[in-house]
Design an enzyme around this catalytic site. Sequence first.
Site, PDB file in Angstrom:
ATOM      1  N   TYR A 142      41.898 -28.786   7.366  1.00 31.93           N
ATOM      2  CA  TYR A 142      41.116 -28.028   6.385  1.00 31.93           C
ATOM      3  C   TYR A 142      39.879 -28.810   5.938  1.00 31.93           C
ATOM      4  O   TYR A 142      38.861 -28.223   5.603  1.00 31.93           O
ATOM      5  CB  TYR A 142      41.961 -27.742   5.137  1.00 31.93           C
ATOM      6  CG  TYR A 142      42.757 -26.470   5.178  1.00 31.93           C
ATOM      7  CD1 TYR A 142      43.710 -26.253   6.166  1.00 31.93           C
ATOM      8  CD2 TYR A 142      42.566 -25.480   4.220  1.00 31.93           C
ATOM      9  CE1 TYR A 142      44.458 -25.091   6.188  1.00 31.93           C
ATOM     10  CE2 TYR A 142      43.303 -24.320   4.232  1.00 31.93           C
ATOM     11  CZ  TYR A 142      44.242 -24.121   5.222  1.00 31.93           C
ATOM     12  OH  TYR A 142      44.973 -22.965   5.229  1.00 31.93           O
ATOM     13  N   LYS A 191      54.413 -31.826  14.259  1.00 32.55           N
ATOM     14  CA  LYS A 191      54.309 -31.548  15.697  1.00 32.55           C
ATOM     15  C   LYS A 191      54.126 -32.916  16.363  1.00 32.55           C
ATOM     16  O   LYS A 191      53.134 -33.181  17.042  1.00 32.55           O
ATOM     17  CB  LYS A 191      53.109 -30.598  15.934  1.00 32.55           C
ATOM     18  CG  LYS A 191      53.000 -30.051  17.336  1.00 32.55           C
ATOM     19  CD  LYS A 191      54.038 -29.019  17.704  1.00 32.55           C
ATOM     20  CE  LYS A 191      53.932 -28.652  19.165  1.00 32.55           C
ATOM     21  NZ  LYS A 191      55.021 -27.784  19.632  1.00 32.55           N
ATOM     22  N   ASP A 223      57.053 -25.456  15.455  1.00 31.70           N
ATOM     23  CA  ASP A 223      57.379 -24.210  16.175  1.00 31.70           C
ATOM     24  C   ASP A 223      58.861 -23.879  15.995  1.00 31.70           C
ATOM     25  O   ASP A 223      59.239 -22.732  15.734  1.00 31.70           O
ATOM     26  CB  ASP A 223      56.979 -24.287  17.660  1.00 31.70           C
ATOM     27  CG  ASP A 223      57.357 -25.601  18.341  1.00 31.70           C
ATOM     28  OD1 ASP A 223      57.817 -26.531  17.651  1.00 31.70           O
ATOM     29  OD2 ASP A 223      57.193 -25.696  19.576  1.00 31.70           O
ATOM     30  N   ASP A 247      50.558 -23.902   5.090  1.00 35.84           N
ATOM     31  CA  ASP A 247      49.934 -22.604   4.834  1.00 35.84           C
ATOM     32  C   ASP A 247      50.659 -21.526   5.632  1.00 35.84           C
ATOM     33  O   ASP A 247      51.029 -20.474   5.110  1.00 35.84           O
ATOM     34  CB  ASP A 247      48.452 -22.672   5.245  1.00 35.84           C
ATOM     35  CG  ASP A 247      47.744 -21.358   5.019  1.00 35.84           C
ATOM     36  OD1 ASP A 247      47.928 -20.776   3.941  1.00 35.84           O
ATOM     37  OD2 ASP A 247      47.029 -20.907   5.928  1.00 35.84           O
ATOM     38  N   ASP A 251      53.693 -18.466   4.142  1.00 32.99           N
ATOM     39  CA  ASP A 251      53.574 -16.997   4.237  1.00 32.99           C
ATOM     40  C   ASP A 251      54.774 -16.440   4.999  1.00 32.99           C
ATOM     41  O   ASP A 251      55.329 -15.401   4.647  1.00 32.99           O
ATOM     42  CB  ASP A 251      52.292 -16.595   4.986  1.00 32.99           C
ATOM     43  CG  ASP A 251      51.113 -16.397   4.045  1.00 32.99           C
ATOM     44  OD1 ASP A 251      51.100 -17.056   2.983  1.00 32.99           O
ATOM     45  OD2 ASP A 251      50.211 -15.606   4.379  1.00 32.99           O
TER      46      ASP A 251
HETATM   47  C1  IPM Z   1      46.635 -20.306   0.465  1.00 31.69           C
HETATM   48  C2  IPM Z   1      45.464 -19.532   1.029  1.00 31.69           C
HETATM   49  C3  IPM Z   1      44.273 -20.471   1.144  1.00 31.69           C
HETATM   50  C4  IPM Z   1      44.645 -21.565   2.111  1.00 31.69           C
HETATM   51  C5  IPM Z   1      42.957 -19.774   1.538  1.00 31.69           C
HETATM   52  C6  IPM Z   1      42.584 -18.662   0.594  1.00 31.69           C
HETATM   53  C7  IPM Z   1      41.816 -20.763   1.673  1.00 31.69           C
HETATM   54  O1  IPM Z   1      45.798 -18.955   2.238  1.00 31.69           O
HETATM   55  O2  IPM Z   1      46.504 -20.833  -0.657  1.00 31.69           O
HETATM   56  O3  IPM Z   1      47.664 -20.357   1.116  1.00 31.69           O
HETATM   57  O4  IPM Z   1      44.525 -21.379   3.326  1.00 31.69           O
HETATM   58  O5  IPM Z   1      45.049 -22.632   1.654  1.00 31.69           O
HETATM   59 MG    MG Z   2      47.844 -19.152   2.780  1.00 38.14          MG
END
Ligand code: IPM
Ligand code: MG
Length: 373
Positions: A142, A191, A223, A247, A251
């Site tokens: 990042y 990884k 993975d 990240d 999700d």
């Molecule tokens: C998160 C989001 C952010 C990230 C984005 C909005 C930059 O997806 O906080 O998980 O990738 O960190």
């Molecule tokens: Mg995110």
Amino acid sequence: MKKNIAVINGDGIGPEVTAQSIRVLNAVAERFNHEFNYTYCLMGACAIDETGNPLPDETIEVCLNSDAILFGAIGHPKYDNDPTAKVRPEQGLLKLRKSLQLYGNLRPINTYPALEHLSPLKAKQLENVDFIIFRELTGGIYFGKKELNDDKTKALDECTYTKEEIERIAHLAFHFASKPERRQKLTLVDKANVLETSRLWRKVVQEIALQYPDVKVDYMFVDNAAMQIIINPQQFDVILTENMFGDIISDEASVLSGSLGLLPSASVGVCTTLFEPIHGSYPQAAGKDIANPLGSILSAALMLEYLGMNEEAKLVKAACNWTLQNKFVTKDIDPINFYFTSTIGELITDFVLGKITGDVNQENIQLRKSTII
Ligand code: IPM
Ligand code: MG
């Protein structure tokens, strides 16, 4: 107690979900005799529209002088679909994380029996799921060097980690895993079969593990971890991982809870802490009063814990559970029989104020329901 809170509404559904958290915090202040002072500041697409800058200096200044930061969401489709945009809302959030050195992002994953039917997984797999992802937040790909060659045919994103960057979040995660209420297990997700940075992570984590003999450590390639989170999520207690892997798997893990809209997070830093739902700005829902405010309200509960207000945090969490158990839920959870964002906020506020006793007057609440027929 008296606390100064920086509030960054952000974009999309950010303002409407954060407004519900503020309502709930005001109820907590009233019931427990606290004083919360809010300072609103700009970040994201709204900040670009108003000032040309996704993170005005003033916002950093206010955050640095606050006891905690409550943040909604950022992002706008007009930037998502334009890869040539020079400024992007996300740059604001990334710069804020970096400026405040918010290096540790904590994302707890729980399941709710009332929502099991929403998960694509079988109920059996969802029983007793309780883990937390410690995601490194200010390093890795990042924040590495980024390049695009002149004829725009070759791009580069560099991934770098230093020993110190790994150590500070590793200590945070080990310390958490060793708490009596946890199961003393830490899984490093990396990884290391391919990436040099991952091999450094393993080496540093192996060294630090010696200082926490009570914590059992295991190592998993990302993975495989992505698969294990779905097929056997009960095995995890504390997951420690680098920025981008964290990240992605957070999700993914939200699917276990039933909705991304439910998940809170805390970003721990050197001088202050930021609390935000893990969902994005969900522009399609903005202004419609249909977004799920629980991710934000549960983030506010994490904030109360961080401020040392444990009883208050417990009450807010109990209120959230109460809404779910009684099927007072938003559209992401029940697309037919749903309640508005503001109604959920109001119910949670009433619960916190002790106005909801035993029998809920279902009829009154029915009136506040959406009428999708
Ligand atoms: C998160 C989001 C952010 C990230 C984005 C909005 C930059 O997806 O906080 O998980 O990738 O960190
Ligand atoms: Mg995110």
